[in-house]
Design an enzyme around this catalytic site. Structure first.
Site, PDB file in Angstrom:
ATOM      1  N   SER A   1       0.810  -1.225   0.000  1.00  0.00           N
ATOM      2  CA  SER A   1       0.000   0.000   0.000  1.00  0.00           C
ATOM      3  C   SER A   1       0.843   1.275   0.000  1.00  0.00           C
ATOM      4  CB  SER A   1      -0.949   0.002   1.203  1.00  0.00           C
ATOM      5  OG  SER A   1      -0.209  -0.151   2.414  1.00  0.00           O
TER       6      SER A   1
ATOM      7  N   HIS B   1       4.561   4.945   2.744  1.00  0.00           N
ATOM      8  CA  HIS B   1       3.710   3.790   3.030  1.00  0.00           C
ATOM      9  C   HIS B   1       2.414   4.281   3.663  1.00  0.00           C
ATOM     10  CE1 HIS B   1       2.284  -0.024   4.734  1.00  0.00           C
ATOM     11  NE2 HIS B   1       3.069  -0.600   3.839  1.00  0.00           N
ATOM     12  N   HIS B   2       1.317   3.601   3.351  1.00  0.00           N
ATOM     13  CA  HIS B   2       0.009   4.043   3.827  1.00  0.00           C
ATOM     14  C   HIS B   2      -0.091   3.996   5.351  1.00  0.00           C
ATOM     15  CE1 HIS B   2      -4.033   5.296   3.493  1.00  0.00           C
ATOM     16  NE2 HIS B   2      -4.319   4.717   2.353  1.00  0.00           N
ATOM     17  N   SER B   3       0.686   3.149   6.000  1.00  0.00           N
ATOM     18  CA  SER B   3       0.642   3.108   7.456  1.00  0.00           C
ATOM     19  C   SER B   3       1.182   4.391   8.080  1.00  0.00           C
ATOM     20  CB  SER B   3       1.436   1.913   7.980  1.00  0.00           C
ATOM     21  OG  SER B   3       2.804   2.020   7.624  1.00  0.00           O
TER      22      SER B   3
ATOM     23  N   ASN C   1      -3.709   7.840  10.265  1.00  0.00           N
ATOM     24  CA  ASN C   1      -4.778   7.367   9.385  1.00  0.00           C
ATOM     25  C   ASN C   1      -6.109   7.430  10.114  1.00  0.00           C
ATOM     26  OD1 ASN C   1      -3.608   5.890   6.734  1.00  0.00           O
ATOM     27  ND2 ASN C   1      -2.149   5.664   8.427  1.00  0.00           N
TER      28      ASN C   1
END
Length: 495
Positions: free
Chosen positions: A43, A155-157, A333
């Protein structure tokens, strides 16, 4: 369009940056990080910025060095706990090396924007090194004295789209000239912490917080009991469970037979229009900018399937929904997601906008919309192979994911180069096509990421998506910019 107040530039204000200050990943972020174990579910999120000139390399490097000092998260790697007994923590990389994260590539002349975009898609599709901070920047050069492309990949995290825009607003300057007086600080000290150290840290912090939690629980207990036994609460619980079942159920339509293929590759393309034009189109159809945007995408999908002799009525689609409020800290997030069967076969664009609006309003009012965050503690404890297999079985049934959010509304610069466009690109966690829209200085920058195994005729697909956008914009009396936009003409002419 997802919106949140964007912060002032730290280049001008000289303020310490309180972005991404949480030490430990949330359960939701831990799940996203661990999905990386399956290559299909990587992701990365990216922004491809079009610069009006090629910045001086030394100044460009110095800007990134400064950014990693004032934004400690930029120097932090992910340290996971043994056996996933706790959540991963962010720790300053004791071996941080800026040259690994910030690179340049010079394309042979004459270079085009599409060639630069191909370089970006190749970099974004590469996996992150889990031993290093999960971000990368690339300057793509090619024309003497001409424009350049700047890629930022994370990174999406690390953050979602709105959190990423907050970060870019903080780090991009509001002026072209160098500011020698901007706030300076020493880089954060390295933290040689290992998996067991990460777990020990969480256990210690949890033990310290336990008395406070027990007192708070005791004080809430009488009110909680009263609410739980009230008939209205029981009815609300039933509604929530029904909503949860609705949100977790897969879309009611099958995936497109044309888009079945999946690979580990990305293919990037872009579209653009103005915010005002898309708003007018949405209003003409009785909806919003977001409704017009989704209707345009579905119009493109219809044309693509018809052109290949495979008309369809609906496509399984997913859309993230921001759960951010003004009181949330920056970064991280905070979003949920919804899946639904999206109408493709409605030829009239106004009727399509109206249908989309009804679906999206219904989704936004689901009582269990935040269930993704609530279920994250349980999901993060499922053995990784089991969870990735289940997640892949769900995500590969999606033909389209679409997101949009408000970007930076004022001119911004990096190392003296003005950012003309800021195209966002989301990941392909098993789906066929991901489309993201972000506004920048009144322009809707639309980044399309398509799996080439699913979209086997990419030129036709982009042509159909452009036609779908034009069709919707005509409702408001406008069209999308044709052929090359001003910045793209400058790129081509300079080569």
């Amino acid at each position: 369009m997802g919106a949140i107040d964007l912060p002032a530039s730290a280049v001008e204000t000289g303020m310490p940056l309180e972005w991404g200050i949480e030490r430990t990943m949330t359960d939701f972020e831990a799940t996203m990080w661990r999905l990386e174990a399956d290559p299909r579910l990587r992701s990365p999120v990216a922004a491809v910025e079009v610069l009006d000139r090629t910045p001086d390399w030394d100044r460009f490097l110095a800007a990134h060095e400064w950014a990693t000092r004032v934004l400690p998260r930029a120097r932090m790697r992910v340290v996971d706990t043994p056996l996933h007994l706790g959540n991963p923590v962010w720790a300053v990389d004791p071996n941080f090396d800026l040259s690994f994260h910030v690179r340049r590539q010079h394309l042979p002349s004459p270079a085009t924007f599409d060639q630069a975009l191909q370089v970006c898609q190749a970099v974004v599709s590469e996996p992150f090194d889990p031993a290093r901070p999960p971000w990368q920047a690339l300057l793509v050069e090619g024309m003497q004295g001409g424009p350049a492309v700047y890629l930022i990949k994370t990174h999406h995290s690390l953050t979602d789209g709105l959190g990423g825009m907050q970060m870019l607003a903080l780090l991009h300057s509001r002026r072209r000239r160098h500011n020698p007086h901007k706030w300076q600080c020493e880089p954060p000290a390295g933290e040689p912490i290992g998996p067991w150290g990460a777990l020990s840290e969480q256990v210690t912090r949890g033990a310290r917080a336990a008395p406070t939690r027990l007192v708070a629980t005791a004080l809430r207990a009488p009110r909680t009991l009263a609410l739980a036994t009230h008939p209205a609460s029981a009815a609300a619980a039933i509604r929530w469970l029904r909503s949860l079942n609705h949100l977790l159920a897969p879309p009611t339509c099958p995936p497109s037979p044309l888009l079945r293929g999946r690979s580990l590759s990305y293919r990037f393309s872009v579209l653009e229009t103005t915010v005002d034009a898309l708003k007018r189109a949405g209003k003409a159809g009785g909806g919003s900018l977001n409704d017009a945007y989704v209707a345009a995408l579905l119009g493109g999908f219809r044309r693509y399937h018809e052109a290949l002799g495979c008309p369809i009525g609906q496509v399984p689609m997913a859309m993230p929904v921001s759960m951010r409020t003004g009181g949330n800290p920056m970064g991280g997030n905070r979003f949920s997601g919804a899946r639904f069967a999206a109408p493709v076969d409605i030829e009239d664009p106004a009727e399509r906008i109206a249908a989309i609006r009804e679906i999206i309003l219904s989704v936004r009012h689901e009582p269990a919309l935040d269930a993704l965050q609530m279920l994250a503690p349980a999901l993060s404890r499922i053995p990784t192979p089991l969870f990735t297999d289940w997640y892949a079985s769900q995500s590969t049934r999606l033909d389209l994911q679409a997101s949009n959010f408000r970007g930076i509304p004022v001119p911004v610069y990096v190392a003296g180069a003005r950012i003309e466009r800021m195209f966002p690109f989301g990941p392909l966690p098993g789906c066929a096509v991901m489309v993201v829209l972000a506004s920048h200085c009144g322009v809707c920058c639309i980044g399309i990421n398509a799996d080439p195994a699913a979209v086997t005729e990419p030129d036709l697909f982009l042509h159909c998506m452009q036609a779908g956008l034009d069709e919707v914009l005509r409702l408001g009396g406008g069209t999308a910019p044709r052929s090359l936009t001003a910045w793209r003409k400058a790129w081509e002419e300079s080569s």
